[in-house]
Design an enzyme around this catalytic site. Structure first.
Site, mmCIF file in Angstrom:
data_model
loop_
_atom_site.group_PDB
_atom_site.id
_atom_site.type_symbol
_atom_site.label_atom_id
_atom_site.label_comp_id
_atom_site.label_asym_id
_atom_site.label_seq_id
_atom_site.Cartn_x
_atom_site.Cartn_y
_atom_site.Cartn_z
ATOM 1 C CG LEU A 152 -1.840 -9.929 5.857
ATOM 2 C CD1 LEU A 152 -0.524 -9.147 5.827
ATOM 3 C CD2 LEU A 152 -2.516 -9.837 4.489
ATOM 4 C CB VAL A 156 -2.930 -4.510 9.606
ATOM 5 C CG1 VAL A 156 -2.804 -3.027 9.912
ATOM 6 C CG2 VAL A 156 -2.208 -4.843 8.287
ATOM 7 N N GLY A 160 -6.776 0.168 7.422
ATOM 8 C CA GLY A 160 -7.463 1.102 6.536
ATOM 9 C C GLY A 160 -6.570 2.184 5.949
ATOM 10 N N GLY A 197 -3.792 1.226 3.953
ATOM 11 C CA GLY A 197 -2.996 0.622 2.882
ATOM 12 C C GLY A 197 -1.895 -0.313 3.357
ATOM 13 N N GLY A 246 -2.096 -3.324 4.924
ATOM 14 C CA GLY A 246 -2.348 -4.727 4.566
ATOM 15 C C GLY A 246 -1.975 -4.988 3.116
ATOM 16 C CG ASP A 265 -4.564 -22.461 3.353
ATOM 17 O OD1 ASP A 265 -5.083 -22.783 2.274
ATOM 18 O OD2 ASP A 265 -3.527 -22.986 3.801
ATOM 19 C CE1 TYR A 325 -4.165 -12.461 1.506
ATOM 20 C CE2 TYR A 325 -5.908 -13.690 2.596
ATOM 21 C CZ TYR A 325 -4.659 -13.097 2.618
ATOM 22 O OH TYR A 325 -3.906 -13.133 3.770
HETATM 23 C C1 LIG Z 1 -7.233 -7.907 6.349
HETATM 24 C C2 LIG Z 1 -6.255 -6.859 6.874
HETATM 25 C C3 LIG Z 1 -4.828 -7.450 6.827
HETATM 26 C C4 LIG Z 1 -6.339 -5.620 5.969
HETATM 27 O O1 LIG Z 1 -5.386 -4.694 6.389
HETATM 28 P P1 LIG Z 1 -5.576 -3.104 6.090
HETATM 29 O O2 LIG Z 1 -4.263 -2.453 6.365
HETATM 30 O O3 LIG Z 1 -6.754 -2.568 6.786
HETATM 31 O O4 LIG Z 1 -5.894 -3.125 4.528
HETATM 32 P P2 LIG Z 1 -5.565 -1.994 3.490
HETATM 33 O O5 LIG Z 1 -5.851 -0.653 4.110
HETATM 34 O O6 LIG Z 1 -4.178 -2.199 2.978
HETATM 35 O O7 LIG Z 1 -6.568 -2.313 2.348
HETATM 36 C C5 LIG Z 1 -6.073 -2.535 1.049
HETATM 37 C C6 LIG Z 1 -7.214 -2.675 0.112
HETATM 38 O O8 LIG Z 1 -7.967 -3.840 0.465
HETATM 39 C C7 LIG Z 1 -9.315 -3.514 0.623
HETATM 40 N N1 LIG Z 1 -9.868 -4.354 1.673
HETATM 41 C C8 LIG Z 1 -9.520 -4.387 2.976
HETATM 42 N N2 LIG Z 1 -10.247 -5.339 3.631
HETATM 43 C C9 LIG Z 1 -11.043 -5.891 2.685
HETATM 44 C C10 LIG Z 1 -12.043 -6.911 2.706
HETATM 45 N N3 LIG Z 1 -12.324 -7.578 3.820
HETATM 46 N N4 LIG Z 1 -12.684 -7.210 1.542
HETATM 47 C C11 LIG Z 1 -12.401 -6.567 0.392
HETATM 48 N N5 LIG Z 1 -11.479 -5.595 0.315
HETATM 49 C C12 LIG Z 1 -10.815 -5.266 1.438
HETATM 50 C C13 LIG Z 1 -9.334 -2.033 0.996
HETATM 51 O O9 LIG Z 1 -10.547 -1.451 0.632
HETATM 52 C C14 LIG Z 1 -8.181 -1.502 0.152
HETATM 53 O O10 LIG Z 1 -8.607 -1.275 -1.171
HETATM 54 P P3 LIG Z 1 -7.879 -0.200 -2.149
HETATM 55 O O11 LIG Z 1 -6.412 -0.566 -2.181
HETATM 56 O O12 LIG Z 1 -8.549 -0.423 -3.455
HETATM 57 O O13 LIG Z 1 -8.118 1.108 -1.510
HETATM 58 C C15 LIG Z 1 -6.598 -6.399 8.336
HETATM 59 O O14 LIG Z 1 -7.921 -5.935 8.374
HETATM 60 C C16 LIG Z 1 -6.421 -7.476 9.394
HETATM 61 O O15 LIG Z 1 -5.355 -7.587 10.013
HETATM 62 N N6 LIG Z 1 -7.473 -8.305 9.644
HETATM 63 C C17 LIG Z 1 -7.417 -9.360 10.648
HETATM 64 C C18 LIG Z 1 -6.573 -10.518 10.200
HETATM 65 C C19 LIG Z 1 -6.991 -11.061 8.838
HETATM 66 O O16 LIG Z 1 -8.158 -11.143 8.493
HETATM 67 N N7 LIG Z 1 -5.985 -11.450 8.034
HETATM 68 C C20 LIG Z 1 -6.247 -11.872 6.668
HETATM 69 C C21 LIG Z 1 -5.702 -13.118 6.277
HETATM 70 S S1 LIG Z 1 -5.811 -14.564 7.260
#
Ligand SMILES: CC(C)(COP(=O)(O)OP(=O)(O)OC[C@H]1O[C@@H](n2cnc3c(N)ncnc32)[C@H](O)[C@@H]1OP(=O)(O)O)[C@@H](O)C(=O)NCCC(=O)NCCS
Length: 164
Positions: free
Chosen positions: A95, A97, A103, A105, A107, A131, A141
């Site tokens: 997964l 973004v 940031g 929404g 993800g 995982d 998660y």
């Molecule tokens: C992790 C990732 C997918 C999040 O995507 P994003 O679009 O920024 O996330 P969102 O804006 O949808 O955040 C959704 C919610 O999760 C929360 N959130 C985001 N990252 C978080 C973290 N590391 N820890 C806790 N909460 C988190 C946000 O605060 C938000 O909360 P809310 O719905 O209560 O406002 C993105 O940062 C990414 O691509 N990271 C690199 C790859 C990665 O780590 N993948 C994860 C799985 S292997």
């Protein structure tokens, strides 16, 4: 009313441009660019992408069949399941973004899309499992209700019955 900013569709490897996708994880970017086509062809992963109005890939995730060992589940969960060694699951293998879209929404929306896709499949699965690649991912998660396996670090699951 303005249309939703993203559309989540199966990756079309011929039509969607994957070259510019840049998340904070180089391995996840490389996977989308270089490996996903082969995984789709071999049917070891399905890939779904969030497209902007301009058809740019703003995020993606992959799904594949998996299983969880009954013995790895929290005892309170395992107790309610049949006594087979494993329970069926769907694994969200990746997964990510694009940094231009984090940031906002997306993800969370991709996670919800994956949960609904798995929950409405005609093929039964008990849970969506992940995982998580690092501590931040674990927190992401957990924030969305996933439960960690007691003795398997960074593997988390969410029962699909709770999604429907
Ligand atoms: C992790 C990732 C997918 C999040 O995507 P994003 O679009 O920024 O996330 P969102 O804006 O949808 O955040 C959704 C919610 O999760 C929360 N959130 C985001 N990252 C978080 C973290 N590391 N820890 C806790 N909460 C988190 C946000 O605060 C938000 O909360 P809310 O719905 O209560 O406002 C993105 O940062 C990414 O691509 N990271 C690199 C790859 C990665 O780590 N993948 C994860 C799985 S292997």
């Amino acid at each position: 009313m303005s249309p939703p900013p993203y559309r989540v569709v199966p990756l079309d490897v011929a039509a969607h441009d994957r070259s510019g996708f840049t998340s904070t994880s180089a391995p996840l970017d490389r996977y989308l660019r270089e490996q996903v086509t082969q995984d789709i062809r071999r049917r070891v992963a399905a890939c779904f992408v969030a497209l902007t109005h301009e058809q740019h890939i703003a995020g993606y995730y992959t799904l594949a069949s998996a299983s969880l060992l009954l013995a790895d589940l929290p005892p309170a969960t395992a107790k309610k399941l049949p006594r087979y060694p494993t329970v069926p699951a769907v694994r969200m293998g990746r997964l990510a973004v694009d940094q231009a879209h984090t940031g906002q929404g997306l993800g969370g929306a991709l996670l919800a899309d994956a949960l609904h896709r798995a929950a409405r499949s005609e093929i039964a699965a008990y849970a969506l499992m992940v995982d998580a690649k690092d501590k931040a991912a674990v927190e992401f998660y957990r924030h969305h209700g996933f439960i960690g396996l007691p003795d398997v670090a960074r593997t988390l699951f969410l029962p699909l019955a709770s999604v429907r």
